[in-house]
Design a protein around this motif. Sequence first.
Motif, PDB file in Angstrom:
ATOM      1  N   TRP A  73       0.832  -1.213   0.000  1.00  0.00           N
ATOM      2  CA  TRP A  73       0.000   0.000   0.000  1.00  0.00           C
ATOM      3  C   TRP A  73       0.862   1.257   0.000  1.00  0.00           C
ATOM      4  N   ASP A  77       0.998   4.258  -2.836  1.00  0.00           N
ATOM      5  CA  ASP A  77       0.440   5.482  -2.249  1.00  0.00           C
ATOM      6  C   ASP A  77      -1.064   5.356  -2.042  1.00  0.00           C
ATOM      7  N   ARG A  78      -1.480   4.217  -1.508  1.00  0.00           N
ATOM      8  CA  ARG A  78      -2.896   3.967  -1.263  1.00  0.00           C
ATOM      9  C   ARG A  78      -3.369   4.722  -0.026  1.00  0.00           C
ATOM     10  N   LYS A  79      -4.526   5.364  -0.133  1.00  0.00           N
ATOM     11  CA  LYS A  79      -5.074   6.144   0.979  1.00  0.00           C
ATOM     12  C   LYS A  79      -5.897   5.235   1.892  1.00  0.00           C
ATOM     13  N   THR A  81      -7.010   3.833   5.442  1.00  0.00           N
ATOM     14  CA  THR A  81      -7.074   4.364   6.815  1.00  0.00           C
ATOM     15  C   THR A  81      -6.160   3.620   7.790  1.00  0.00           C
ATOM     16  N   LYS A  84      -2.575   4.687   7.187  1.00  0.00           N
ATOM     17  CA  LYS A  84      -2.321   6.040   7.687  1.00  0.00           C
ATOM     18  C   LYS A  84      -2.122   6.028   9.201  1.00  0.00           C
ATOM     19  N   SER A 127      -4.844  15.439   3.287  1.00  0.00           N
ATOM     20  CA  SER A 127      -5.201  14.029   3.129  1.00  0.00           C
ATOM     21  C   SER A 127      -4.449  13.156   4.119  1.00  0.00           C
ATOM     22  N   GLY A 128      -3.352  13.675   4.685  1.00  0.00           N
ATOM     23  CA  GLY A 128      -2.662  12.969   5.759  1.00  0.00           C
ATOM     24  C   GLY A 128      -3.514  13.002   7.020  1.00  0.00           C
ATOM     25  N   SER A 129      -3.346  12.012   7.887  1.00  0.00           N
ATOM     26  CA  SER A 129      -4.156  11.943   9.105  1.00  0.00           C
ATOM     27  C   SER A 129      -3.931  13.163   9.989  1.00  0.00           C
ATOM     28  N   ASP A 154      -9.006  16.069   8.210  1.00  0.00           N
ATOM     29  CA  ASP A 154      -8.433  15.135   7.241  1.00  0.00           C
ATOM     30  C   ASP A 154      -9.565  14.546   6.415  1.00  0.00           C
ATOM     31  N   THR A 155      -9.326  13.440   5.747  1.00  0.00           N
ATOM     32  CA  THR A 155     -10.351  12.902   4.844  1.00  0.00           C
ATOM     33  C   THR A 155     -11.545  12.291   5.573  1.00  0.00           C
ATOM     34  N   PRO A 159     -13.561  13.684   0.895  1.00  0.00           N
ATOM     35  CA  PRO A 159     -12.489  13.857  -0.093  1.00  0.00           C
ATOM     36  C   PRO A 159     -12.200  15.329  -0.361  1.00  0.00           C
TER      37      PRO A 159
END
Length: 227
Positions: A73, A77-79, A81, A84, A127-129, A154-155, A159
């Motif tokens: 991941w 660069d998978r988002k 959770t 993160k 988008s970072g935690s 954050d997300t 989005p």
Amino acid sequence: MLIKAILTDIEGTTSAVSFVFDVLFPFAARHLPEFVLNHAEQPEVAEQIAAVRAESGEAGASLERVVEILLGWIAEDRKATPLKALQGMVWAQGYRAGQLKGHVYPDAVEALRRWKEEGYDLYVYSSGSIQAQKLIFGCSEAGDLSSLFSGYFDTTSGPKREGASYQRIAAAIGLPGEQILFLSDVVQELDAAREAGLQTIGLAREGGELGDHETVASFAVIDLARL
């Protein structure tokens, strides 16, 4: 109408994109395997390991397989959770040990400090935690900047390229959109923020334009008084 709050992105805006990709991600990739294996029994780590198994569809994955999934991941660069969350724990360890210092552009540091003194409320949306955001500013090369900020998003707010996310953030801040200025280096994020009624300024540190948004190369030339 006068601006009362500033909402800022991090990567490419307050901080170099290269810091995330050249420093933070490699640090996590190096230290995450040992961290997961050594702390798997801790409740907060065990919770994320279970989430990795659930999200990957591999309910019976061994710890070693969980590590493989996480490294995959990171590479893509998978988002995700749980990724993160675990990256945040690894980074926190690195920041506490002095192995990491958050990068924040000097012009951003100076402007954020000045705006805070002038009475503006400052917020972060990345988008970072939220944990990762607090570490970048709390353990920055310029010292602890965390006292400058009134909140972090954050997300979990949605989005960054959807207008509804900015509506939720404006509601959480407690101001109408037109009293909030959003700063970002991504035109789709600026479009979404404007769709939600926020004012926008784009940061293009290498020059150029970000759509039809006002675009600057540095925080130093942003004049809030004229907005």
